[in-house]
Write an enzyme that holds these catalytic residues in place. Structure first.
Site, PDB file in Angstrom:
ATOM      1  N   HIS A 184     100.021  16.457 -58.655  1.00  0.00           N
ATOM      2  CA  HIS A 184      98.748  17.019 -58.226  1.00  0.00           C
ATOM      3  C   HIS A 184      97.665  15.956 -58.062  1.00  0.00           C
ATOM      4  O   HIS A 184      96.734  15.876 -58.856  1.00  0.00           O
ATOM      5  CB  HIS A 184      98.306  18.098 -59.216  1.00  0.00           C
ATOM      6  N   CYS A 230     101.897  22.500 -67.845  1.00  0.00           N
ATOM      7  CA  CYS A 230     100.821  21.810 -67.120  1.00  0.00           C
ATOM      8  C   CYS A 230     101.427  20.941 -66.014  1.00  0.00           C
ATOM      9  O   CYS A 230     102.477  20.328 -66.200  1.00  0.00           O
ATOM     10  CB  CYS A 230     100.036  20.917 -68.064  1.00  0.00           C
ATOM     11  N   LYS A 265     103.386  21.294 -60.244  1.00  0.00           N
ATOM     12  CA  LYS A 265     104.059  21.044 -61.516  1.00  0.00           C
ATOM     13  C   LYS A 265     104.892  19.763 -61.479  1.00  0.00           C
ATOM     14  O   LYS A 265     104.755  18.920 -62.360  1.00  0.00           O
ATOM     15  CB  LYS A 265     104.963  22.243 -61.857  1.00  0.00           C
ATOM     16  N   CYS A 280      89.919  21.188 -56.405  1.00  0.00           N
ATOM     17  CA  CYS A 280      91.356  20.944 -56.185  1.00  0.00           C
ATOM     18  C   CYS A 280      91.834  21.512 -54.846  1.00  0.00           C
ATOM     19  O   CYS A 280      92.987  21.315 -54.465  1.00  0.00           O
ATOM     20  CB  CYS A 280      92.170  21.524 -57.328  1.00  0.00           C
TER      21      CYS A 280
END
Lengths: 499, 400
Positions: B344, B213, B340, B88
């Site tokens: 992402h 998440c 958030k 990531c």
């Protein structure tokens, strides 16, 4: 020269903790089979989704061997089962690897009959008597798949038994035995079939058990030079009930009262393991030194073996065995879960379950002691313990090179450092629990948890490690095994009190 | 003796696609969207780009492997394109490659583009993948939330925080990011939420609920970098330069050695210390104006506040609840909504963080503009707490 004493030198047992209530089965099926409501009593043992005959046998063997045994003395493994996960891959070889036995061990699979457990035991005894092997391990285990709405799903249970056979510290001396081979087909499972096909119960009872068992018993008594009334315990698995077995005992000339509990009420019949399961339970609950025990198993004929209990039996008092396993129970009332665990329901597992589970066999073999035996490394220079083993040590203070010796983790004490209950990733038994397990002596492993009570996991909780199915490659029929952690909820209170 | 990256490279152009469930776009369109904005911002021609770095993580559902997907999509003039991948943190790696190329003198102008097209899997959350042939034979087949959630159990055990208190603190982390994301037209999630909503959301991985998440989003971001001298020659004022760029990668200590307690990121602390040294930051709590951190999960952001030495050890819960990281707090965090709410798209995230810092430093952040920020920090993480790569980058006004 005194005659060499050959016999049982130890036992171990494993019954999965889940106990499916027969009431739950019968009630769910009453709409189609109201006749089974009469059998809605008691409970049957039910393997978790990640257990099979191999993993249960490993658990029984670990119970027998205990945590401190280095296991180098075991020179033979006999594994009896008709539900071995592999038709061609030595299943007792998987067990040997999981137990980290030496590779000179003689490992033999015994199958194709309900007598597989007792036949394995007979082989081990014969081999010990001849001196070919000194410390044989006899394992019998079954996880039989049954069609829904059958008497078998109510009668059967899952479980495993372990016996060690040798000449030192004998707890039950082998006096003699007999095998009768009769191609009496009470049931069969063709080599392409998942389920048994059963013939009429009355015929099996009257023409099979009632006529074949007495012949085997008579031969065994003759071989041992004993009279029927010498027998103090008659161990015979049968789903026809205690009354029938007592009657059969009488027919054999035995006292009907010596017929021992089939564990139908609290376990169910565990297939090839069951004669040994019942034997171990008898040794744990009723047998006294000097008692003579007759163990028989019906199937394609009948095996009958006679043992005499010695005063060494008391050395086994700390074992879990079968009696201890039966006490470690969790009631299960969800019949759907049973069907799902046993692959009897086509359920939507979600796209995450589509991931290819192909196992690189080259990688598996290169890392065999790590993956099968949970063997890591210990640095001979700094003492740092780690998993997996590596050429360069993980020790941050000194990355020593090529200093590690194999170090076994499976029997070590460990606690949970961090964990989660994951509802996102695929699990056969959600939520998917896993976390970092830290070993008291050093080392840590991020690993799957199993046999978890959801909502009853916490950092600091002790775990014990178990050998389980990690993944099933349904596409290729392969099973991947690894070790998992079982949290022990009671340990947290203890840990806090210690602080 | 290395002299570090401070003020050697300027960012002269940035672009970022709208993040979200971009059913209308493939990775190619997303890359073009970010690239055209960056090129317009920089005011250069494609022929002026000497080399490009291209980040994307999941190649089987995204662009495929190699450097060609970027070159084809942007019709680059047959220049070098290097594909980078570091979980990531891949986007930060693309920027690092471009920045180092310029700093080395090998390139005058370099391009960094990151992209991820996640919403072609057919299900929510990140795609499931294998890591080689050995790992799947023993590692738990878990998920990102399940791995990161473990921070919470270890943090509670270490600092003696009650379950309910930590749950509320991480809820506040998400509430703040939703409030910020609502002000960002390019953000994936633009709704405000309450603490109660967050705390009562369906459980994903104990103790992380749905709102703990980050969004699983499609998107791309791009940066064009050059030397401060060339930037000035191009007529740029208010020059934004790179102050520090550090990456720390786990070596197995966390996952194999009992010195790590599971409650923090070992790598983040190392990368942060090195970045502060490289960037000349002595007191981060006072000197850092704003941050974009890797809030893949609310608990990650909370512990990261300590790993970056902004909150004292064990003090993040208090700082979070005090609003220290809110948009009107002392060190605003996730001003653009963060992972958030901005979203992402893995390969793009590191560049997206830099994009917000760049806009803020130039006073171009619109409704969410902070008053006069000087130093921005981006923190980009890849992997899991027990085994990861962590990038800490500091960007600021030239001379700051």
């Amino acid at each position: 020269m005194a005659e060499q004493t050959v016999g049982l030198t130890g036992f171990g047992g494993y019954i999965p903790r889940l106990r499916l209530q027969r009431k739950a089965i019968a009630q769910a099926n009453a709409w189609v089979a109201p006749n089974f409501l009469g059998k809605a009593k008691g409970e049957r043992s039910m393997a978790n989704w990640d257990e099979d005959s191999v993993t249960m046998a490993v658990e029984a063997a670990r119970d027998l061997l205990g945590p401190d045994d280095d296991r180098s003395h075991v020179d033979a493994v006999y594994f009896g089962s008709t539900t071995m996960p592999f038709a061609d891959r030595l299943n007792s070889g998987i067990i040997s690897a999981a137990l980290t036995l030496e590779d000179h061990v003689r490992a033999i699979d015994v199958s194709s009959t309900q007598r597989a457990g007792t036949s394995a035991l007979m082989q081990a005894l014969t081999s010990a008597k001849s001196g070919e092997t000194r410390n044989g391990l006899v394992l019998a285990s079954d996880h039989r798949k049954t069609k829904a709405v059958t008497a078998q799903e109510l009668d059967f249970g899952d479980g495993a038994a372990a016996l060690s056979v040798g000449t030192d510290n004998v707890i039950a001396k082998y006096l003699g035995g007999a095998s009768l081979t009769v191609d009496f087909v009470d049931h069969f499972r063709g080599d392409t079939e998942e389920f048994d096909y059963n013939w009429e119960e009355r015929w099996v009872r009257d023409e099979g058990f009632s006529k074949i068992v007495p012949r085997a018993v008579k031969s065994a008594l003759g071989d041992a030079g004993l009279k029927a009334e010498d027998i103090a315990h008659f161990v015979l698995p049968s789903v026809f009930g205690m009354k029938f077995i007592a009657g059969l005992a009488k027919k054999c000339g035995l006292n009907p009262e010596v017929a021992r509990d089939t564990l139908a009420a609290n376990c169910g019949e565990t297939g090839t393991a069951h004669a040994l399961v019942m034997l171990i339970n008898t040794l744990q609950t009723e047998a006294k030194p000097g008692d003579k025990v007759l163990v028989a198993q019906f199937g394609g004929g009948c095996d009958a073996l006679i043992f005499e209990v010695t005063d060494k039996l008391s050395t086994m008092s700390g074992k879990r065995g079968i009696a201890g396993s039966l006490a470690e129970r969790v009631e299960e009332n969800n019949y759907m879960k049973f069907l799902t665990f046993n692959g009897l329901v086509e359920w939507e597992r979600g796209m995450r379950a589509e991931q290819d589970k192909k196992t690189a066999l080259t990688t598996l073999y290169r890392n065999e002691d790590m993956l099968m035996g949970l063997v890591g490394g210990r640095c001979t220079e700094t003492g740092v313990i780690q998993f997996p083993r590596s050429r360069i040590s993980v020790n941050p203070n000194k990355h020593t090179v090529d200093t590690q010796e194999p170090y076994k983790f499976a029997e070590k004490k460990a606690k949970i450092l961090s964990w989660s209950a994951d509802y996102l990733s695929f699990s056969m038994n959600p939520p998917n629990h896993y976390g970092m397990v830290v070993f008291d002596e050093g080392g840590r492993i991020m690993m799957d948890f199993t046999d978890v009570e959801t909502g009853n996991v916490e950092s600091g909780m002790e775990v014990r490690l178990v050998f389980r199915v990690k993944e099933v490659d349904e596409k290729r029929g392969f099973k991947r095994y690894f070790w998992k952690a079982v949290p022990i909820p009671a340990s947290v209170a203890g840990a806090q009190a210690a602080e | 003796m290395a002299t570090g990256i401070k003020d050697k490279v300027a960012i002269v152009g940035m672009g970022c696609s709208k993040f979200g469930e971009r059913w209308d776009s493939g990775p190619e369109e997303l890359m073009v969207e970010a690239y055209l904005e960056a090129m317009q911002d920089a005011g250069i021609e494609p022929t002026q780009i000497d080399a490009a770095w291209f980040s994307t993580h999941i190649d089987d559902i995204g662009t495929g492997k190699g450097g060609t997907p970027l070159s084809l999509a942007l019709r680059l003039p047959n220049i070098a394109v290097t594909r980078v991948e570091n979980f990531c943190a891949s986007g930060s790696e693309a920027l690092r490659g471009a920045v180092y190329a310029v700093a080395s003198g090998a390139c005058d102008i370099a391009l960094a583009v990151g992209v991820e097209k996640l919403k072609d899997t057919g299900y929510g959350g990140l795609p499931v993948g294998n890591m080689g042939t050995l790992n799947p034979q023993w590692s738990p087949s878990g998920s990102a939330p399940g791995n990161f959630a473990q921070l919470a159990s270890a943090y509670r055990a270490k600092h003696g925080v009650a379950k309910e208190d930590l749950k509320r603190a991480i809820a506040h982390v998400s509430v703040k990011s939703h409030a910020n994301g609502a002000k960002n037209p390019k953000a994936h999630l633009r709704n405000e939420v309450s603490e109660e909503q967050v705390m009562n959301a369906p459980m994903i991985a104990e103790p992380l609920g749905l709102f703990d998440c980050c969004g699983v989003s499609d998107g791309a971001a791009a940066a064009i970098v050059t030397t401060p001298e060339i930037a000035k020659a191009m007529g740029r004022k208010d020059i934004v330069t790179v102050k520090a760029m550090q990456l720390s990668v786990s070596n197995g200590l966390e996952s194999q050695h009992n010195s790590w307690d599971g409650s923090y990121f070992h790598t983040a602390r190392i990368a942060a210390k090195k970045a502060y040294k490289e960037g000349g930051i002595d007191n981060p709590r006072e000197q850092v104006s704003m941050m974009e951190v890797h809030d893949c999960f609310s608990i990650t952001e909370l512990v990261t506040m300590e790993d970056l030495f902004i909150s004292p050890e064990g003090g993040a819960v208090k700082d979070v609840m005090d609003g220290f990281y809110d948009s009107d707090g002392k060190v605003p965090c996730q001003i653009d909504g963060g992972l958030k709410c901005f979203g992402h798209p893995i390969g793009a995230s590191g560049l997206r963080m830099a994009y917000e810092m760049y806009l803020q430093l130039q006073g171009r952040a619109g409704e969410r503009q902070l008053p006069n920020p000087k130093i921005g920090l981006t923190h980009n993480l890849g992997g899991a707490p027990s085994q990861n790569v962590c990038s800490v980058t500091i960007i600021g006004a030239e001379g700051a």
